[in-house]
Scaffold this motif. Structure first.
Motif, PDB file in Angstrom:
ATOM      1  N   GLY A 147     110.303  53.076  29.278  1.00 39.16           N
ATOM      2  CA  GLY A 147     108.990  52.919  28.667  1.00 39.16           C
ATOM      3  C   GLY A 147     108.980  52.894  27.156  1.00 39.16           C
ATOM      4  O   GLY A 147     108.085  52.297  26.553  1.00 39.16           O
ATOM      5  N   GLY A 148     109.956  53.515  26.515  1.00 39.32           N
ATOM      6  CA  GLY A 148     109.954  53.583  25.056  1.00 39.32           C
ATOM      7  C   GLY A 148     110.365  52.318  24.352  1.00 39.32           C
ATOM      8  O   GLY A 148     110.238  52.220  23.126  1.00 39.32           O
ATOM      9  N   GLU A 149     110.847  51.335  25.096  1.00 39.07           N
ATOM     10  CA  GLU A 149     111.388  50.124  24.467  1.00 39.07           C
ATOM     11  C   GLU A 149     110.509  48.889  24.666  1.00 39.07           C
ATOM     12  O   GLU A 149     110.947  47.768  24.396  1.00 39.07           O
ATOM     13  CB  GLU A 149     112.800  49.850  25.014  1.00 39.07           C
ATOM     14  CG  GLU A 149     113.840  50.838  24.558  1.00 39.07           C
ATOM     15  CD  GLU A 149     113.735  52.184  25.261  1.00 39.07           C
ATOM     16  OE1 GLU A 149     113.598  53.213  24.558  1.00 39.07           O
ATOM     17  OE2 GLU A 149     113.769  52.229  26.500  1.00 39.07           O
ATOM     18  N   CYS A 150     109.281  49.069  25.148  1.00 37.07           N
ATOM     19  CA  CYS A 150     108.367  47.938  25.307  1.00 37.07           C
ATOM     20  C   CYS A 150     108.019  47.329  23.948  1.00 37.07           C
ATOM     21  O   CYS A 150     108.071  48.007  22.925  1.00 37.07           O
ATOM     22  CB  CYS A 150     107.084  48.385  25.995  1.00 37.07           C
ATOM     23  SG  CYS A 150     107.300  48.968  27.683  1.00 37.07           S
ATOM     24  N   GLY A 151     107.643  46.074  23.936  1.00 38.89           N
ATOM     25  CA  GLY A 151     107.242  45.433  22.692  1.00 38.89           C
ATOM     26  C   GLY A 151     107.497  43.949  22.701  1.00 38.89           C
ATOM     27  O   GLY A 151     107.700  43.340  23.753  1.00 38.89           O
ATOM     28  N   GLU A 152     107.524  43.385  21.493  1.00 38.60           N
ATOM     29  CA  GLU A 152     107.740  41.947  21.346  1.00 38.60           C
ATOM     30  C   GLU A 152     108.787  41.641  20.273  1.00 38.60           C
ATOM     31  O   GLU A 152     108.925  40.496  19.855  1.00 38.60           O
ATOM     32  CB  GLU A 152     106.414  41.254  20.970  1.00 38.60           C
ATOM     33  CG  GLU A 152     105.390  41.191  22.096  1.00 38.60           C
ATOM     34  CD  GLU A 152     104.712  42.522  22.398  1.00 38.60           C
ATOM     35  OE1 GLU A 152     104.441  43.292  21.432  1.00 38.60           O
ATOM     36  OE2 GLU A 152     104.462  42.816  23.578  1.00 38.60           O
ATOM     37  N   ASP A 153     109.537  42.655  19.819  1.00 39.59           N
ATOM     38  CA  ASP A 153     110.529  42.407  18.773  1.00 39.59           C
ATOM     39  C   ASP A 153     111.818  41.814  19.332  1.00 39.59           C
ATOM     40  O   ASP A 153     112.663  41.320  18.595  1.00 39.59           O
ATOM     41  CB  ASP A 153     110.830  43.680  17.993  1.00 39.59           C
ATOM     42  CG  ASP A 153     111.571  44.738  18.808  1.00 39.59           C
ATOM     43  OD1 ASP A 153     111.592  44.625  20.069  1.00 39.59           O
ATOM     44  OD2 ASP A 153     112.120  45.675  18.209  1.00 39.59           O
ATOM     45  N   ASN A 154     111.989  41.856  20.662  1.00 41.30           N
ATOM     46  CA  ASN A 154     113.170  41.310  21.343  1.00 41.30           C
ATOM     47  C   ASN A 154     114.459  41.939  20.829  1.00 41.30           C
ATOM     48  O   ASN A 154     115.479  41.276  20.718  1.00 41.30           O
ATOM     49  CB  ASN A 154     113.229  39.786  21.208  1.00 41.30           C
ATOM     50  CG  ASN A 154     113.945  39.133  22.387  1.00 41.30           C
ATOM     51  OD1 ASN A 154     114.351  39.803  23.322  1.00 41.30           O
ATOM     52  ND2 ASN A 154     114.094  37.822  22.327  1.00 41.30           N
ATOM     53  N   GLU A 155     114.399  43.218  20.547  1.00 43.95           N
ATOM     54  CA  GLU A 155     115.576  43.938  20.073  1.00 43.95           C
ATOM     55  C   GLU A 155     115.652  45.352  20.638  1.00 43.95           C
ATOM     56  O   GLU A 155     116.725  45.823  21.015  1.00 43.95           O
ATOM     57  CB  GLU A 155     115.575  44.014  18.535  1.00 43.95           C
ATOM     58  CG  GLU A 155     116.770  44.734  17.949  1.00 43.95           C
ATOM     59  CD  GLU A 155     116.813  44.680  16.438  1.00 43.95           C
ATOM     60  OE1 GLU A 155     116.786  45.764  15.804  1.00 43.95           O
ATOM     61  OE2 GLU A 155     116.882  43.556  15.895  1.00 43.95           O
ATOM     62  N   LEU A 156     114.501  46.018  20.718  1.00 48.04           N
ATOM     63  CA  LEU A 156     114.489  47.426  21.084  1.00 48.04           C
ATOM     64  C   LEU A 156     115.054  47.659  22.481  1.00 48.04           C
ATOM     65  O   LEU A 156     115.599  48.734  22.762  1.00 48.04           O
ATOM     66  CB  LEU A 156     113.060  47.973  20.988  1.00 48.04           C
ATOM     67  CG  LEU A 156     112.878  49.488  21.022  1.00 48.04           C
ATOM     68  CD1 LEU A 156     113.701  50.171  19.930  1.00 48.04           C
ATOM     69  CD2 LEU A 156     111.404  49.848  20.879  1.00 48.04           C
ATOM     70  N   GLN A 157     114.957  46.672  23.360  1.00 43.56           N
ATOM     71  CA  GLN A 157     115.492  46.841  24.711  1.00 43.56           C
ATOM     72  C   GLN A 157     117.011  46.976  24.708  1.00 43.56           C
ATOM     73  O   GLN A 157     117.599  47.440  25.690  1.00 43.56           O
ATOM     74  CB  GLN A 157     115.054  45.686  25.626  1.00 43.56           C
ATOM     75  CG  GLN A 157     115.773  44.350  25.412  1.00 43.56           C
ATOM     76  CD  GLN A 157     115.070  43.436  24.430  1.00 43.56           C
ATOM     77  OE1 GLN A 157     114.427  43.902  23.502  1.00 43.56           O
ATOM     78  NE2 GLN A 157     115.156  42.138  24.657  1.00 43.56           N
ATOM     79  N   LEU A 158     117.661  46.593  23.599  1.00 38.09           N
ATOM     80  CA  LEU A 158     119.112  46.751  23.472  1.00 38.09           C
ATOM     81  C   LEU A 158     119.495  48.001  22.692  1.00 38.09           C
ATOM     82  O   LEU A 158     120.612  48.500  22.843  1.00 38.09           O
ATOM     83  CB  LEU A 158     119.729  45.532  22.769  1.00 38.09           C
ATOM     84  CG  LEU A 158     119.636  44.184  23.470  1.00 38.09           C
ATOM     85  CD1 LEU A 158     120.374  43.129  22.652  1.00 38.09           C
ATOM     86  CD2 LEU A 158     120.184  44.240  24.879  1.00 38.09           C
ATOM     87  N   THR A 159     118.599  48.493  21.867  1.00 41.65           N
ATOM     88  CA  THR A 159     118.972  49.557  20.924  1.00 41.65           C
ATOM     89  C   THR A 159     118.356  50.914  21.240  1.00 41.65           C
ATOM     90  O   THR A 159     118.830  51.929  20.738  1.00 41.65           O
ATOM     91  CB  THR A 159     118.552  49.168  19.496  1.00 41.65           C
ATOM     92  OG1 THR A 159     117.120  49.048  19.428  1.00 41.65           O
ATOM     93  CG2 THR A 159     119.181  47.843  19.080  1.00 41.65           C
ATOM     94  N   GLY A 160     117.303  50.952  22.055  1.00 44.43           N
ATOM     95  CA  GLY A 160     116.605  52.215  22.281  1.00 44.43           C
ATOM     96  C   GLY A 160     117.420  53.242  23.022  1.00 44.43           C
ATOM     97  O   GLY A 160     117.339  54.443  22.742  1.00 44.43           O
ATOM     98  N   THR A 161     118.207  52.795  24.001  1.00 45.54           N
ATOM     99  CA  THR A 161     119.043  53.691  24.790  1.00 45.54           C
ATOM    100  C   THR A 161     120.353  52.983  25.121  1.00 45.54           C
ATOM    101  O   THR A 161     120.498  51.788  24.900  1.00 45.54           O
ATOM    102  CB  THR A 161     118.366  54.072  26.121  1.00 45.54           C
ATOM    103  OG1 THR A 161     118.162  52.883  26.900  1.00 45.54           O
ATOM    104  CG2 THR A 161     117.033  54.779  25.898  1.00 45.54           C
ATOM    105  N   LEU A 162     121.270  53.737  25.680  1.00 46.44           N
ATOM    106  CA  LEU A 162     122.438  53.126  26.287  1.00 46.44           C
ATOM    107  C   LEU A 162     121.962  52.184  27.378  1.00 46.44           C
ATOM    108  O   LEU A 162     121.046  52.506  28.129  1.00 46.44           O
ATOM    109  CB  LEU A 162     123.331  54.219  26.885  1.00 46.44           C
ATOM    110  CG  LEU A 162     124.682  53.787  27.455  1.00 46.44           C
ATOM    111  CD1 LEU A 162     125.610  53.346  26.334  1.00 46.44           C
ATOM    112  CD2 LEU A 162     125.307  54.933  28.251  1.00 46.44           C
ATOM    113  N   GLY A 163     122.562  50.999  27.472  1.00 44.12           N
ATOM    114  CA  GLY A 163     122.069  50.059  28.468  1.00 44.12           C
ATOM    115  C   GLY A 163     122.858  48.774  28.514  1.00 44.12           C
ATOM    116  O   GLY A 163     124.034  48.760  28.886  1.00 44.12           O
TER     117      GLY A 163
END
Length: 384
Positions: A147-163
């Motif tokens: 939930g913490g990586e939602c958005g439209e920057d197209n980056e946070l989904q890679l940087t918010g957590t290990l993944g």
């Protein structure tokens, strides 16, 4: 006399999310002969935490490197790595002049291996894709963030957590797709306040479906359908092996895994929902799970206290129906401690619950062979 130019943070994605390894300070109107340092004792760092809860400070600056560039003198402060998300402060002296900066003053953030992923926007879906240098059809792993990586920057989904970056380290010969769920024009805290008005945001109240409405923050059905359409096109284009498409996600993304299976049950060979959010929608999706092998995993306890009861109830129903392809594992306190989870002294029960929620660290390190299990599955294997 010199003046401070750009500040660059060099980071990588580690077990605890984005970790900073060094700061590069550009000094203008000077030269390296004027800047003489041998260690980092002239620098003090605040809130440079190296644990999940923000209680334990890293050691600070361990070494200093100086070099002359066309733009000026670069001073690199090499650090005992710490978690980048906190509002740290760095204070010190360079060539007799005091320098001080915070996270807000950093001009550029360099992230190790980010260039392995290509950014796309297609039919309203923001996603990053790792594309292997292989001929012919390749497997694809779809990664759904929390939930913490939602958005439209197209980056946070890679940087918010290990993944997703961790998955590339493991499977460099596969496609790794990392879409970003929409924010619904709400920040995480704003969405949290909306959820609180509906009830306890960490409860599993069966009448509440906080992420199901079209356009709302998270993995709503309309959005995940668009994501699966992109994969189907890659299959039709001969890029992806239609028998080896996999799905993994954590927290809200774990609930998103169940949502996506519900939307496209024919697409996936196997899936791993990690600490999946339990609500009226995800619970129903699990109760009526299509014929897709899943291995659900979570910590023995985390901030949604009723999560495991609802998962176990649904799994018991599936097991009674003969679903031997459904597995459920709870990581023990000792297993979590191997990764530093829950080991910080003085944690409150609430802080411990929050740390334990990071159980995806264990899954992404293949504890109990969970990742090997996932990719061992193939659809229509007898035809391959």
């Amino acid at each position: 006399m010199w003046k401070l130019g750009k500040i660059t943070a060099k980071t990588h994605i580690g077990d605890y999310g984005q970790i900073v390894d060094s700061f590069v300070l550009l000094l203008k109107d000077t030269c390296c002969e004027e800047v003489k340092m041998t260690n980092g004792t002239d620098f003090i760092l605040e809130k440079n935490y190296n644990d999940l809860t923000g209680k334990v400070n890293a050691k600070g600056v361990t070494e200093i490197s100086i070099c002359e560039t066309e733009e000026g003198t670069e001073v690199e402060l090499i650090l005992d790595p710490f978690v980048y998300r906190y509002d740290f402060k760095v204070t010190g002296t360079i060539a007799g002049t005091e320098v001080s900066f915070t996270r807000a003053d950093v001009d550029k953030v360099w992230i190790k291996d980010m260039d392995q992923f290509v950014a796309y926007e297609e039919n309203g879906v923001h996603y990053r894709m790792y594309e292997p240098e292989c001929m012919g059809k390749r497997p694809l792993v779809l990664f759904l963030h929390g939930g913490g990586e939602c958005g439209e920057d197209n980056e946070l989904q890679l940087t918010g957590t290990l993944g997703a970056l961790r998955l590339v380290e493991r499977w460099s010969d596969m496609y790794i797709m990392a879409p970003q769920a929409p924010s619904g024009n709400l920040g995480m805290q704003e969405m949290f306040e909306v959820m609180k008005k509906r009830g306890n945001p960490f409860s599993a109240d069966m009448g509440i479906t906080p992420f199901s409405l079209k356009g709302e923050r998270g993995w709503n059905r309309d959005y995940v359908a668009k994501v699966t359409d992109i994969i189907r096109k890659m299959i039709s284009d001969g890029k992806v092996d239609e028998n080896r498409v996999y799905l993994i996600g954590m927290s809200m993304g774990g609930g998103g895994v169940l949502q996506t299976i519900s939307v496209a049950p024919d697409l996936f060979a196997a899936a791993v929902p990690i600490c999946p959010s339990m609500n009226g929608e995800s619970y129903a999706n699990l109760l009526h799970l299509p014929k897709v092998p899943v291995w659900i995993t979570s910590a023995y306890m985390d901030h949604q206290h009723s999560r495991h009861a609802f998962i176990l109830n649904a799994c018991n129903k599936l097991w009674q129906e003969g679903r031997t392809d459904v597995k459920f594992t709870l990581y023990t306190q000792e297993e979590l401690a191997k990764y530093g989870i829950g080991t910080t002294e003085g944690l409150t029960s609430q802080e411990l619950d929050a740390e334990n929620h990071n159980s995806w660290i264990l899954a992404l390190h293949n504890e109990n062979g969970i990742l090997d299990w996932m990719i061992s599955h193939q659809k229509n294997k007898e035809k391959c």
